[in-house]
Structure formats: structure tokens, C-alpha cells
Design an enzyme around this catalytic site. Structure first.
Site, PDB file in Angstrom:
ATOM      1  CG  ASP A  41     -10.043  -3.676   5.396  1.00  9.79           C
ATOM      2  OD1 ASP A  41     -10.913  -3.738   6.273  1.00  9.79           O
ATOM      3  OD2 ASP A  41     -10.265  -3.885   4.196  1.00  9.79           O
ATOM      4  CE  LYS A  58      -4.232  -1.809   0.434  1.00  8.80           C
ATOM      5  NZ  LYS A  58      -5.358  -1.545  -0.462  1.00  8.80           N
TER       6      LYS A  58
END
Length: 402
Positions: free
Chosen positions: A121, A76
């Protein structure tokens, strides 16, 4: 469970897709990322796992290890910073902000009142908070009830302001959009929805770095199969689009892997359109526990993903342990619960004669896996894998120095 995509195509990369995601923009993003001190220098490792390949009856297994991408511990870190850089440059075109100076904090005084917000998340929010801290703007992160406390604390440590909701990931996405509208903030999300595609596109473009490095490290077109984690579909779209543009009809067969309880991409394949998951959307694979497919990502996966499969949580945990232990010729690897999902999918497919035949898996197959995260929640990793992450990394270093 395995589902073929009857709409998958090979051949020349579609021009309509190239207008959205393309190698040129991905490579530009890679150059910009190379100047950010939030990333570790150089490419992440591409491990060769010959013993595991022999065990599963395939020719070779290569694993791209994104756990080494940055101190954040996941892939990410490639998406959120690029999306934030491009957003700021679009909002203030007259300023001609230089990307390297942005991430070095050169424009902090001008951006201190600028606020971005996102649902997460865990890993995307952490990457966005890190990028915002480097650039000098404010960052608000919406967390749902299933997010591990270790991941929440990591975001707070990076300066992210936490908003906690009693819902799931998809509800946190809606809450982030609501708060942005109320306060005049800007959503930097890795999933698209109606009227919101530009920033998710930028996030996906950042993931092209993974494909570019893998090609450079592994040679020109050696892979026959790639097993990629699902989630909302952004990672898979970013990687497979790069491979499709580069290799055309020679691209690897793409298999999307996701939790059985968060099967939104699998359901999209069944319905022929972006769909919702049918399960509880509660999985130990937190980064993949997504209930709604990103419509933008689905445009790519609808024709570039060849198969979709679901796995149970236990399969991911077992894959974590297999990677942690290593083998005589296989280096030990720290893979988080979502990071091990691709291997879990390969193991599941390899154990079924029907699936092997359907996928063309045999002793000539060269398989690419992506470990999308390391131990981003160390205590949880130890609980699931049965080893401390630092122990596994020490074993890895010993193997490499032997």
C-alpha cells in the site's frame, strides 16, 4: 462499532506462539537493525499527551511516534529489512553473511542478480526498496490502483521497479506471487497466505522493537490499554505478542482499530477465523485498506486481541488534525491518515458510555497509542490535516526547546 473477542486469554504466553514470535528473536532483530543507516539513531519519541487525556477522560495517553523512525517515515522500516536479511541468510547458509555487513552493502557483488518482490500500500514497499538498495539486490514492487502517486515516486526514487495493476491490495499480493513464480524471484511480503509464513513472521518479529522501546521509555507495565492499527494484523501481532510474553496476565487490554470499509480483522473476530472484509476495501487510511486477514497474524490476535473496532475515514482525518494542533501541554505531532487511526478509535470509544464501560476506560486508564506513520504522502497530508508537515514539525521543535 466495537466487538469483543470471547476467545481472548490472559496469563502465560502460549508456548506454541513463542515458537513463532518471541522476545529473544525480536531483540536480536533490534540489534541487527541498529547497524542500518536507513534508520534514525536511537528510539522513536514516546510523547505524553496530558491535555488530550483530560479531554477524553482517561488517566494518561502515551503516543509512540514511528514517524521519526527513519527518513521513510513509518514503522515498516523495522519489518522489511529484517525479513530480507533473514531470507538471504537462509538461502546462503554457507556464506555466513554478517547482518551489519549485509546492510552496509559489503556483499553487493554476490547479490546483484538476486531479486525480491512484494505488493504494498506504500510503506512496506518503500522499506523493502530501501533495504534492497542498501544490500545491493534488485527489488520489484507491485502497486494497486489506490496507491498514492507520491508513494509510488518515493519507491522509484529508492530504486524499486514498479509494476502497476488495476486492482486492490489483495489482488496485488496475488500478482506479486505470480510474478515471483514466473521469474524465480522471492516474495518478501508482510502478509501470510497458504504455504507462505516464514517471511511474514520475520517481518512481524521486527515490529517487536516498538514494544521493547516503549517498555524502556515508559516504565515497567504502566499501560492498561493499547489501541493498535489493524491492516492484515502483522503490526498488532508483533507488538501484542511481545507485551504478552513480557507481562503475561498484566498485559494491556488490546483494541484493534481498522477502517469500516476494510474490516477483515473485525470480521475475523465475528467468525472466529481469519476472514475477508465486507466493505469496499477503499479507505483514506491506505496502509490499513486490506481485505484479507493474515492467517499467521490471526493466530496471535485470536487469543491476544481483546476487542476489535471499526472507524470511518472522517474520524481518522479529525484525529490527524487534533495531533497536528497539539495543546498547551501536548506537543504537535505529524500523524498520517493510518497513523492517526489508533487515536480515532480511542476518541470514538471514549465518546460512548457503553464502550467506555465495556473497555474499562476511566480516569485511571493509562493508554498507549502508536502513530505508525508521519506524512509519507506530504501533499495528501496537507490536504487532509490542513497543515504542512514541516510546519507541524517546526511547532514541535519550538515546543521542545521552550
Amino acid at each position: 462499532m466495537l466487538q469483543h473477542n470471547a476467545s481472548a486469554r490472559r496469563g502465560r504466553y502460549d508456548e506454541s506462539l513463542r515458537d513463532i514470535l518471541n522476545i529473544q528473536a525480536a531483540d536480536e532483530s533490534r540489534v541487527w537493525l541498529s547497524t542500518w543507516d536507513g534508520l534514525n539513531a536511537g528510539p522513536t519519541p514516546l510523547w505524553d499527551l496530558p491535555d488530550l487525556a483530560a479531554r477524553l477522560g482517561v488517566g494518561s495517553i502515551s503516543l509512540k511516534d514511528e514517524g521519526h523512525r527513519s527518513p521513510l517515515g513509518s514503522f515498516k522500516a523495522l519489518g522489511a529489512p529484517i525479513a530480507l536479511i533473514r531470507l538471504i541468510r537462509r538461502l546462503w547458509p554457507e556464506q555466513d553473511f554478517v547482518p551489519a555487513k549485509l546492510t552496509a552493502g559489503h556483499y553487493k557483488a554476490q547479490l546483484q542478480d538476486f531479486t525480491v518482490i512484494s505488493a504494498t500500500d506504500g510503506n512496506h514497499g518503500r522499506a523493502l526498496a530501501a533495504a534492497a538498495r542498501s544490500i545491493g539486490c534488485r527489488c520489484v514492487i507491485v502497486l494497486h490502483r489506490h496507491v498514492n502517486d507520491e508513494r509510488r515516486l518515493a519507491i522509484e526514487h529508492l530504486g524499486g521497479q514498479i509494476v502497476q495493476i488495476d486492482g486492490n491490495y489483495d489482488e496485488s499480493v496475488k500478482e506479486a506471487a505470480r510474478q515471483a513464480e514466473e521469474h524465480g524471484w522471492h516474495v518478501v511480503s508482510d502478509t501470510s497466505y497458504e504455504g507462505y509464513e516464514t517471511i511474514p513472521r520475520d517481518v512481524m518479529q521486527g515490529y517487536g522493537t516498538i514494544a521493547a522501546e516503549t517498555i524502556e521509555q515508559g516504565g515497567e507495565g504502566p499501560y492498561t490499554h493499547v489501541f493498535i492499527q489493524g491492516g492484515v494484523g502483522g503490526l498488532a501481532a508483533g507488538v501484542v505478542s511481545y507485551l504478552a510474553e513480557r507481562f503475561g496476565e498484566r498485559r494491556p487490554l488490546c483494541v484493534i482499530v481498522e477502517p469500516g470499509e476494510a474490516d477483515c480483522l473485525f470480521q475475523s473476530a465475528l467468525r472466529g477465523q481469519a476472514a475477508h472484509a465486507t466493505g469496499s476495501v477503499d479507505s483514506i487510511m491506505a496502509g490499513l485498506a486490506c481485505g484479507e486477514t493474515s492467517p499467521l497474524a490471526w493466530r496471535f490476535l485470536a487469543i491476544l486481541a481483546d476487542c476489535f473496532m471499526t472507524i470511518p475515514d472522517d474520524a481518522a482525518i479529525e484525529a490527524m488534525r487534533i495531533l497536528a494542533v497539539g495543546a498547551e501541554r501536548d506537543v504537535p505531532i505529524v500523524a498520517g491518515e493510518s497513523g492517526a487511526a489508533g487515536l480515532a478509535g480511542l476518541i470514538q470509544a471514549s465518546s460512548s458510555a457503553e464502550d467506555r464501560a465495556a473497555l474499562g476506560l476511566n480516569e485511571r486508564s493509562n493508554v498507549l497509542l502508536l502513530n505508525t506513520e508521519g506524512a509519507t504522502a506530504p501533499a495528501l497530508y496537507e490536504q487532509l490535516a490542513g497543515f504542512r508537515a514541516d510546519e507541524v514539525l517546526k511547532a514541535q521543535r519550538r515546543r521542545l526547546s521552550a
